[in-house]
Design an enzyme around this catalytic site. Structure first.
Site, short mmCIF file in Angstrom:
data_model
loop_
_atom_site.label_atom_id
_atom_site.label_comp_id
_atom_site.label_asym_id
_atom_site.label_seq_id
_atom_site.Cartn_x
_atom_site.Cartn_y
_atom_site.Cartn_z
N CYS A 138 -7.88 2.34 3.78
CA CYS A 138 -9.05 1.79 3.02
C CYS A 138 -10.26 1.87 3.52
O CYS A 138 -10.54 2.57 4.77
CB CYS A 138 -8.46 0.24 3.17
SG CYS A 138 -8.44 -0.41 4.56
N HIS A 176 -3.46 0.36 13.17
CA HIS A 176 -2.20 0.45 13.38
C HIS A 176 -1.51 1.62 12.97
O HIS A 176 -0.62 1.56 11.97
CB HIS A 176 -1.54 -0.75 13.06
CG HIS A 176 -1.65 -1.86 14.01
ND1 HIS A 176 -1.82 -3.15 13.78
CD2 HIS A 176 -2.17 -1.98 15.24
CE1 HIS A 176 -1.76 -4.07 14.74
NE2 HIS A 176 -2.05 -3.01 15.61
N CYS A 213 -13.41 -4.48 10.81
CA CYS A 213 -13.71 -4.35 9.49
C CYS A 213 -14.54 -5.41 8.65
O CYS A 213 -14.29 -6.77 9.28
CB CYS A 213 -12.36 -4.42 8.57
SG CYS A 213 -12.15 -4.45 6.85
N HIS A 244 -0.53 -11.29 16.09
CA HIS A 244 -1.39 -10.31 15.34
C HIS A 244 -2.58 -10.23 16.03
O HIS A 244 -3.51 -11.11 15.86
CB HIS A 244 -1.15 -10.35 13.87
CG HIS A 244 -1.57 -9.05 13.35
ND1 HIS A 244 -2.99 -8.55 13.04
CD2 HIS A 244 -1.16 -7.85 12.50
CE1 HIS A 244 -3.01 -7.51 12.33
NE2 HIS A 244 -1.99 -7.22 12.14
N GLU A 272 -5.36 -9.16 14.56
CA GLU A 272 -6.38 -9.80 13.77
C GLU A 272 -6.56 -11.47 13.78
O GLU A 272 -7.44 -12.09 13.67
CB GLU A 272 -6.24 -9.41 12.16
CG GLU A 272 -7.36 -10.10 11.33
CD GLU A 272 -7.06 -9.91 9.79
OE1 GLU A 272 -7.62 -10.70 8.96
OE2 GLU A 272 -6.34 -8.91 9.26
N SER A 274 2.21 -2.30 11.65
CA SER A 274 1.19 -2.43 10.60
C SER A 274 1.36 -3.58 9.90
O SER A 274 2.42 -3.55 9.19
CB SER A 274 0.84 -1.07 9.94
OG SER A 274 0.04 -1.19 8.63
N ASN A 297 0.13 -4.86 7.10
CA ASN A 297 -0.02 -4.47 5.63
C ASN A 297 1.09 -3.40 5.10
O ASN A 297 1.56 -3.65 3.97
CB ASN A 297 -1.31 -4.10 5.35
CG ASN A 297 -1.69 -2.36 5.59
OD1 ASN A 297 -1.27 -1.61 4.87
ND2 ASN A 297 -2.36 -2.28 6.68
#
Length: 319
Positions: A17, A46, A102, A130, A132, A229, A231
């Protein structure tokens, strides 16, 4: 003997992305401008393949800033974002810090800060530990953010001011799971304030929609990506929920358990947002050695999002 036929449905969008491209490019640009070493706090994204590729070019990955010796070399923060304490510590040590967070994660940080300034308690929908989530919770003082991961967490939630709440979400969650959690929050706390635009990023949404389209039509689904990861893990779960009997998260072709992929007539392939296309091609080549393959791309969205490099690298590059 002739190889049996196999129809491969290739999900699009898949793979990198805009935020991941920006983060990887930031490390490579820093290496190009300043030479090795370039220090990176945590994995820049990741994906083990990506991390090892950058390590070979001179990137040094550390878990914490304390591992970095006194240096004038760039110190880059990963795409997942960091608590405010990290850039503060970097400033104390006078590091040349470059933030590759990001921009869509930064958006969530700013939302959380805005709600806090307006006196609201922030509920964060995300996965504990995580990076994030750690980064988002670290934007505000201890206790200002309440984390919910499951519907049971929502039921147990006991904020001091239940009529003065707002919520934000991790950007890489399952769209469907998040919808259920947000609905549960709204049912328990009708005045809770949500984001003006949902926090789950466009890439996460688009990749999950493509998997929903393909998974019911194939005998098996492969998600190319690393186990850590978020996602990528969500894509695997989406495929399972969409009715695909065999759904596996695989990093490299060498990790394929061929006993699971015998006698297939159709196979879906996608890739998490931190997985490079070269690994998708590697896995397709592996199946080509066992089957006579026919590859068809199933596209559900066009992506044209672009994020420029962090300002320090743009300015340095221009200079």
């Amino acid at each position: 003997m002739a190889k049996p036929p196999l129809r491969i449905l290739l999900c699009a969008p898949r793979g990198f992305c805009a935020g991941v491209i920006r983060a990887i490019d930031a490390v490579e640009k820093a290496l190009s401008l300043y030479g090795p070493p370039v220090y990176v706090r945590h994995e820049i994204v990741h994906n083990k393949y990506v991390v090892e590729s950058l390590r070979k070019k001179g990137a040094v990955f550390v878990d914490e800033l304390e591992e970095i010796p006194p240096t004038d070399a760039p110190v880059i923060f990963s795409a997942h974002g960091v608590p405010k304490s990290v850039p503060a510590a970097a400033a104390v040590r006078r590091f040349f810090a470059i933030d590759a967070t990001c921009p869509l994660v930064t958006k969530v940080h700013r939302e959380a800060e805005l709600h806090h300034r307006r006196g609201r308690t922030v509920v964060l929908v995300g996965h504990a530990r995580h990076p994030e989530v750690v980064g988002t919770m670290g934007q505000l003082p201890d206790g200002a953010v309440l984390l919910v991961e499951t519907l049971a967490d929502v039921e147990r939630l006991a904020p001091r001011e239940p009529d003065n709440l707002a919520y934000v979400t991790q950007t890489t969650l399952s769209v469907d799971d998040t919808k259920d959690l947000v609905a549960a929050l709204a049912a328990r706390f009708p005045t809770i304030v949500g984001p003006h635009k949902e926090d789950i990023c466009y890439a996460t949404t688009n990749r999950q929609e493509a998997v929903k389209r393909v998974a019911p039509e194939v005998d098996a689904m492969i998600v190319v990506g690393s186990p850590n990861s978020s996602n990528s893990q969500r894509l695997k779960e989406v495929a399972e929920r969409a009715g695909c009997a065999i759904s596996r998260l695989i990093l490299r072709a060498e990790d394929i358990d061929w006993s699971l992929f015998q006698g297939l007539q159709s196979l879906g392939i996608t890739a998490g947002a931190s997985a490079p296309e070269v690994l998708v091609e590697e896995i397709i080549d592996a199946f080509d050695a066992h089957y006579t393959i026919e590859v068809e791309t199933v596209s559900t969205a066009d992506e044209s999002v672009f994020f420029p490099l962090p300002r320090d690298l743009r300015v340095s590059g221009a200079a």
